[in-house]
Design an enzyme around this catalytic site. Structure first.
Site, PDB file in Angstrom:
ATOM      1  N   ARG A   1      12.977  -2.641  -5.944  1.00  0.00           N
ATOM      2  CA  ARG A   1      12.340  -3.951  -5.787  1.00  0.00           C
ATOM      3  C   ARG A   1      11.824  -4.083  -4.358  1.00  0.00           C
ATOM      4  O   ARG A   1      12.530  -3.710  -3.405  1.00  0.00           O
ATOM      5  CB  ARG A   1      13.363  -5.069  -6.052  1.00  0.00           C
ATOM      6  CG  ARG A   1      13.800  -5.148  -7.475  1.00  0.00           C
ATOM      7  CD  ARG A   1      14.746  -6.321  -7.710  1.00  0.00           C
ATOM      8  NE  ARG A   1      15.455  -6.144  -8.972  1.00  0.00           N
ATOM      9  CZ  ARG A   1      14.933  -6.411 -10.162  1.00  0.00           C
ATOM     10  NH1 ARG A   1      13.716  -6.907 -10.254  1.00  0.00           N
ATOM     11  NH2 ARG A   1      15.630  -6.194 -11.266  1.00  0.00           N
ATOM     12  N   ASP A   2      10.594  -4.627  -4.229  1.00  0.00           N
ATOM     13  CA  ASP A   2      10.058  -4.868  -2.893  1.00  0.00           C
ATOM     14  C   ASP A   2      10.907  -5.942  -2.205  1.00  0.00           C
ATOM     15  O   ASP A   2      11.269  -6.957  -2.812  1.00  0.00           O
ATOM     16  CB  ASP A   2       8.590  -5.312  -2.965  1.00  0.00           C
ATOM     17  CG  ASP A   2       7.890  -5.186  -1.620  1.00  0.00           C
ATOM     18  OD1 ASP A   2       7.023  -4.310  -1.491  1.00  0.00           O
ATOM     19  OD2 ASP A   2       8.224  -5.969  -0.699  1.00  0.00           O
ATOM     20  N   ILE A   3      11.180  -5.721  -0.923  1.00  0.00           N
ATOM     21  CA  ILE A   3      12.042  -6.638  -0.166  1.00  0.00           C
ATOM     22  C   ILE A   3      11.349  -7.982   0.099  1.00  0.00           C
ATOM     23  O   ILE A   3      12.012  -8.985   0.354  1.00  0.00           O
ATOM     24  CB  ILE A   3      12.472  -5.951   1.155  1.00  0.00           C
ATOM     25  CG1 ILE A   3      13.763  -6.533   1.699  1.00  0.00           C
ATOM     26  CG2 ILE A   3      11.361  -5.997   2.199  1.00  0.00           C
ATOM     27  CD1 ILE A   3      14.393  -5.710   2.806  1.00  0.00           C
TER      28      ILE A   3
ATOM     29  N   ASN B   1      -2.028   1.056  -1.296  1.00  0.00           N
ATOM     30  CA  ASN B   1      -2.698   0.797  -0.024  1.00  0.00           C
ATOM     31  C   ASN B   1      -2.839   2.115   0.722  1.00  0.00           C
ATOM     32  O   ASN B   1      -1.891   2.914   0.783  1.00  0.00           O
ATOM     33  CB  ASN B   1      -1.889  -0.201   0.807  1.00  0.00           C
ATOM     34  CG  ASN B   1      -1.866  -1.576   0.170  1.00  0.00           C
ATOM     35  OD1 ASN B   1      -2.821  -1.982  -0.478  1.00  0.00           O
ATOM     36  ND2 ASN B   1      -0.760  -2.289   0.340  1.00  0.00           N
TER      37      ASN B   1
ATOM     38  N   VAL C   1       3.802   1.617   5.387  1.00  0.00           N
ATOM     39  CA  VAL C   1       4.756   2.717   5.216  1.00  0.00           C
ATOM     40  C   VAL C   1       3.960   3.940   4.765  1.00  0.00           C
ATOM     41  O   VAL C   1       3.307   3.909   3.715  1.00  0.00           O
ATOM     42  CB  VAL C   1       5.841   2.373   4.172  1.00  0.00           C
ATOM     43  CG1 VAL C   1       6.801   3.549   4.007  1.00  0.00           C
ATOM     44  CG2 VAL C   1       6.609   1.107   4.577  1.00  0.00           C
TER      45      VAL C   1
ATOM     46  N   HIS D   1       3.366   5.361  -1.944  1.00  0.00           N
ATOM     47  CA  HIS D   1       4.092   4.477  -2.848  1.00  0.00           C
ATOM     48  C   HIS D   1       3.116   3.615  -3.623  1.00  0.00           C
ATOM     49  O   HIS D   1       2.082   3.197  -3.085  1.00  0.00           O
ATOM     50  CB  HIS D   1       5.075   3.572  -2.078  1.00  0.00           C
ATOM     51  CG  HIS D   1       4.433   2.794  -0.988  1.00  0.00           C
ATOM     52  ND1 HIS D   1       4.108   3.358   0.232  1.00  0.00           N
ATOM     53  CD2 HIS D   1       4.010   1.509  -0.914  1.00  0.00           C
ATOM     54  CE1 HIS D   1       3.538   2.458   1.001  1.00  0.00           C
ATOM     55  NE2 HIS D   1       3.450   1.315   0.323  1.00  0.00           N
TER      56      HIS D   1
ATOM     57  N   HIS E   1       2.554   0.043  -5.592  1.00  0.00           N
ATOM     58  CA  HIS E   1       3.062  -1.306  -5.840  1.00  0.00           C
ATOM     59  C   HIS E   1       2.814  -1.605  -7.321  1.00  0.00           C
ATOM     60  O   HIS E   1       1.678  -1.494  -7.792  1.00  0.00           O
ATOM     61  CB  HIS E   1       2.292  -2.343  -5.019  1.00  0.00           C
ATOM     62  CG  HIS E   1       2.455  -2.214  -3.535  1.00  0.00           C
ATOM     63  ND1 HIS E   1       3.263  -3.049  -2.807  1.00  0.00           N
ATOM     64  CD2 HIS E   1       1.904  -1.347  -2.647  1.00  0.00           C
ATOM     65  CE1 HIS E   1       3.202  -2.715  -1.519  1.00  0.00           C
ATOM     66  NE2 HIS E   1       2.383  -1.691  -1.396  1.00  0.00           N
TER      67      HIS E   1
END
Ligand code: AMP
Length: 118
Positions: free
Chosen positions: A30-32, A87, A96, A100, A102
């Site tokens: 899960r994204d923070i 991205n 980052v 990755h 999203h």
């Protein structure tokens, strides 16, 4: 050698994360700081690809696996429908530099992801 990214440190167990999927090659968390009702991150546990283009050139099969895991997560978390974002570069919002995806979803139809929203 450059410093390990936050996601590599999560893979190494050095930083805690809320894991939602894991196999030998892929981890999803899960994204923070979620930007949508469902906001998950999917990334490789192997390799050092900084972005999606580098991953596509270096291991297209692993990229396909990330997409497959994204669909699996969307099936579980948001009725199979999702927005997939990679991205690429600072001006595009990448912070980052370990590739990755999203995975964004809006299963309750709040309008967070309607056409015209990024
Ligand atoms: P990007 O800006 O595309 O590079 O995406 C990086 C994402 O990682 C952002 O959405 C952050 O909120 C997220 N993030 C950063 N640190 C963590 C962490 N420790 N656990 C979960 N998500 C994180």
């Amino acid at each position: 050698m450059s410093e390990a990214s936050v996601f590599e440190r999560i893979v190494a167990g050095e930083i805690p994360a809320s894991k939602v999927f894991e196999n030998d090659r892929v981890l999803a968390i899960r994204d923070i700081a979620p930007k949508a009702p469902v906001h998950l991150l999917v990334f490789p546990k192997v390799g050092t690809y900084p972005n999606v283009a580098a991953l596509a050139a270096g291991d297209a099969g692993l990229l396909a696996e990330l997409v497959s895991v994204a669909q699996h997560l969307a099936d579980e978390h948001c009725g199979g429908e999702f927005r997939l974002i990679f991205n690429t570069g600072e001006t595009a919002g990448q912070t980052v530099f370990h590739v990755h995806a999203h995975v964004l979803g809006d299963p309750e139809h709040t309008g967070a992801l309607t056409e015209g929203t990024l």
